[in-house]
Design an enzyme around this catalytic site. Structure first.
Site, PDB file in Angstrom:
ATOM      1  N   ASP A   1       0.826  -1.209   0.000  1.00 46.27           N
ATOM      2  CA  ASP A   1       0.000   0.000   0.000  1.00 46.27           C
ATOM      3  C   ASP A   1       0.863   1.264   0.000  1.00 46.27           C
ATOM      4  OD1 ASP A   1      -1.409  -2.240   0.830  1.00 46.27           O
ATOM      5  OD2 ASP A   1      -2.620  -1.173   2.296  1.00 46.27           O
TER       6      ASP A   1
ATOM      7  N   GLU B   1      -7.841  -9.862  -4.349  1.00 41.44           N
ATOM      8  CA  GLU B   1      -7.587 -11.038  -3.526  1.00 41.44           C
ATOM      9  C   GLU B   1      -8.785 -11.980  -3.450  1.00 41.44           C
ATOM     10  OE1 GLU B   1      -4.213  -9.001  -0.650  1.00 41.44           O
ATOM     11  OE2 GLU B   1      -6.301  -9.084   0.015  1.00 41.44           O
TER      12      GLU B   1
END
Length: 758
Positions: free
Chosen positions: A359, A487
């Protein structure tokens, strides 16, 4: 929508003392200074549900990995941030009875986080045994002295008769992590010390079987009050307590000021040095008044806001959202220490282990580039360079060459124990390479990429060259067995985003290798055969595409799914990650967050308007946005496509994700890295900021709900103010050399005391 906190421009404030929302309140009122931080739990004991948490930057523990079946390559441990000694503990007794806001009768309750000056204030009036007593707790964690936290408690007797007040100020080592294995404790006490107005503890993380360093932490408190010191009562062996008591006459007030310094073995290599520093720092801050300590701290925050504030007229909710996100982002990281990074929960909770994810490079770097000094971002890049040894280890664990930067880490070694993430979400290697490019493109500074950065790029490229395989049947290089940013799809073949990043990284590395000095090139030792092989991969990388639909295919087989839009899911089954089995999610077409669209955002100028439109129109209706990172990308791309309503909808989601608890998961901590999204959505989305060929570009629009918005951006030694309202866009150069900026297709020449209107 019921809101726990009121909508105000500069404060996060509530007058609601609700046990069901206690954890949410604690998350929302977290404080930090980059070096340490804490949730907004109460200083005094609270007998109902709570999640107390104080966390120290870079201090962690390698907890046992729990998996059913061990496989070669699994990380040996799961790294986690650990709850530190509770140094804010401050119990109060009225006439010998401890206050407990879970049980006591309380009125006039207010809890307020001041984002402008970074402080937390809590006040209330307690009615107990015929007495009425008011309390005001104030606390801050210093932006000037990274080791300092301070608390000021004011107690006023509102009754017509005297009350007896007792303060018990403590350092409590009896803490635990909520997500620890079998309720383990992580601290051993080395030393305690206590006198009538001060006390200290030195603790060390318990031994571990993995050979990672143990961390020593020293904490010293000093307590200043007009009440008389007395021998502490009912003290456990795991705490150091200073106790004070005295009578308060009717309408009389008293205060306790508690200063705590926290030092760790990250900065001092022996216990003796650590203790000496602890005592010296304590003496230094104790000699300064609370008000002066706070004034110096607040001044730093004023300076930060002068660089970074985004002002929105016409929508107070949007205004509060962007400020809250920037505030918590800066509380977590402001670049002072290249050994530290940004955890997805920062100092606000334990989820995700408190470690560093991709991130940072994908979402935080572009924000810090725009609103801080370039050194802040450079320190984030240095963090990865300093951890190259760990990245080599991670690649070797997978039987591969080069460097594989970790999905989750504290020290460069992978410490995440989900196989579909650890083994397969390898796009993070490309995201780290892209961050180097992003820094270089934005700042124009090549000193990093031509030295440390070239080493990082080279080792990442060596990994990619080994990780791909050549398909003889297709005459293409492919990457099988991966997980992309989405994901909700694991162990897929040829994820478009992963393949595209691998191809791009090899191409960019080859370009940089042509620019490095002979000395650097010699150290990198990239052979001609290596370069030739890398170029062949670039030329023949397989990128799944459907020309009929005009889209890049997320991965092989994706189009064979039952492609029903999210709108077809019954409302009571959303979010699907809280209602569906993992098997059902994996078989569904639903996308957790931008995947193909992550790549389109990264390289937004490399695709035609038609390509961007086709991919957005196809993938956004399939996206459930159940990652906190999702909304910002979609807001930016929607703005680029002039889908203004969708851009604003996605902005509101990312700006108020935690404020409105969109995903019903803020009680365990804030979504720090996704807080970058609100700034990105405004600056890259609504204002259309791009850097093309060394020139800054803007193409702004004004959301219908807003009267105006304004922000400042730091660019190559200049500070530029962008103001957008119903009349157009005004650019002002606030500092730095003159600059030409492209504004919606026209050139605006900016110089000091000169503004361009379009």
């Amino acid at each position: 929508m019921k809101r726990t906190f009121e909508i105000t421009p500069w404060h996060i404030v509530t007058h609601d003392l609700n046990q069901q929302d206690k954890r949410l309140q604690e998350s929302m009122t977290s404080l930090g200074n980059g070096n340490m931080g804490m949730r907004g739990f109460f200083e005094e004991d609270y007998s109902a549900d709570s999640l107390p948490g104080i966390y120290l930057g870079g201090v962690w523990f390698p907890d046992k990995t729990r998996v059913g079946w061990w496989k070669n390559g699994y990380p040996k441990y799961f790294g986690k941030v650990i709850n530190a000694v509770n140094f804010i503990k401050l119990n109060v007794l009225i006439d010998g009875q401890p206050i407990d806001l879970a049980k006591d009768q309380v009125s006039n309750f207010e809890m307020s986080l001041d984002m402008k000056q970074s402080s937390l204030t809590r006040s209330f009036t307690l009615t107990k045994d015929g007495h009425k007593v008011s309390f005001k707790f104030e606390r801050f964690i210093s932006a000037v002295q990274k080791e300092l936290a301070a608390i000021r408690l004011t107690v006023t007797n509102e009754s017509d008769s005297a009350v007896h007040v007792t303060f018990k100020s403590a350092l409590d080592t009896d803490v635990q992590n909520e997500n620890a294995n079998y309720d383990e404790r992580f601290w051993d006490v080395l030393k305690t010390d206590q006198d009538s107005t001060s006390g200290s503890v030195v603790v060390i993380t318990k031994e571990n079987p993995f050979g990672t360093p143990r961390f020593t932490v020293g904490m010293k408190m000093t307590n200043e009050t007009t009440l008389a010191a007395e021998k502490p009562t009912n003290v456990t062996s795991k705490e150091v307590v200073d106790q004070f008591s005295g009578d308060l006459a009717p309408h009389e007030s008293t205060q306790l000021i508690k200063r705590v310094v926290v030092v760790t073995s990250r900065d001092y290599d022996t216990q003796a040095k650590l203790e000496a520093a602890m005592n010296d720092l304590s003496a230094k801050v104790t000699a300064v008044s609370y008000d002066d300590l706070f004034a110096a701290h607040a001044k730093i925050w004023v300076e930060r806001w002068q660089k970074s504030d985004v002002e929105i007229e016409g929508d107070t909710g949007a205004q509060q959202g962007i400020r809250f996100n920037l505030y918590q982002l800066f509380s977590t990281y402001y670049g002072e220490d290249s050994r530290l990074n940004i955890g997805p929960k920062g100092f606000t909770g334990e989820k995700y282990g408190g470690a560093t994810y991709w991130d940072t490079e994908a979402f935080a770097v572009p924000v810090y580039l725009g609103i801080t000094d370039p050194q802040v971002t450079r320190n984030l890049l240095m963090y990865r360079y300093q951890q190259l040894d760990g990245a080599y280890h991670n690649a070797r664990e997978q039987g591969l060459k080069g460097a594989l930067f970790p999905m989750v880490t504290f020290d460069g070694i992978e410490c995440h124990n989900e196989w579909e993430i650890t083994f397969e979400e390898i796009h993070r290697n490309g995201d780290i390479a892209f961050a180097i490019f992003n820094y270089t493109r934005y700042t124009g500074d090549k000193s990093y990429v031509l030295h440390e950065g070239s080493k990082v790029l080279t080792e990442i490229s060596r990994f990619w060259a080994d990780r791909v395989h050549f398909s003889q049947r297709n005459d293409k290089y492919m990457i099988h067995g991966v997980t992309g940013p989405d994901e909700y799809e694991n162990n897929v073949d040829n994820n478009w985003y992963t393949n595209y990043l691998a191809q791009w990284t090899l191409k960019y590395t080859l370009q940089i290798l042509d620019e490095v000095s002979p000395d650097v090139a010699k150290k990198l030792a990239v052979s001609d055969d290596e370069k030739k092989h890398w170029q062949d991969i670039v030329d023949r990388m397989y990128l799944p595409e459907d020309k009929q639909l005009g889209i890049f295919v997320q991965h092989d087989g994706f189009l064979d799914k039952d492609l029903q839009p999210v709108s077809s899911i019954p409302e009571d089954q959303l979010p699907i990650n809280q209602h569906w089995s993992w098997d059902k999610i994996l078989r569904s077409p639903y996308i957790k967050q931008g995947d193909v669209l992550q790549g389109v955002w990264d390289f937004i100028d490399d695709f035609t308007p038609e390509q961007k439109k086709a991919n957005f129109d196809f993938y956004e209706p399939l996206t459930v946005h159940e990652s906190s990172l999702s909304a910002a990308i979609h807001s930016i791309l929607a703005a680029d496509l002039h889908y203004e309503d969708k851009a604003v909808e996605m902005y509101e989601r990312t700006a108020r994700l935690d404020l409105d608890n969109y995903n019903n998961d803020t009680d365990d901590g804030l979504h720090i890295t996704s807080m970058t999204g609100s700034w990105l959505a405004i600056v890259q989305g609504f204002a259309g900021m791009r850097v093309r060929n060394d020139q800054l570009h803007f193409a702004p629009f004004l959301p219908k709900k807003w009267s105006s918005y304004q922000f400042r951006i730091q660019f190559r030694g200049r500070s530029i103010q962008v103001h957008v309202d119903g009349e157009g866009t005004k650019l002002s150069l606030l500092s730095g050399e003159p600059l030409d900026v492209d504004l919606a297709g026209t050139t605006a020449h900016l110089q000091l005391e000169n503004a361009q209107l379009a």
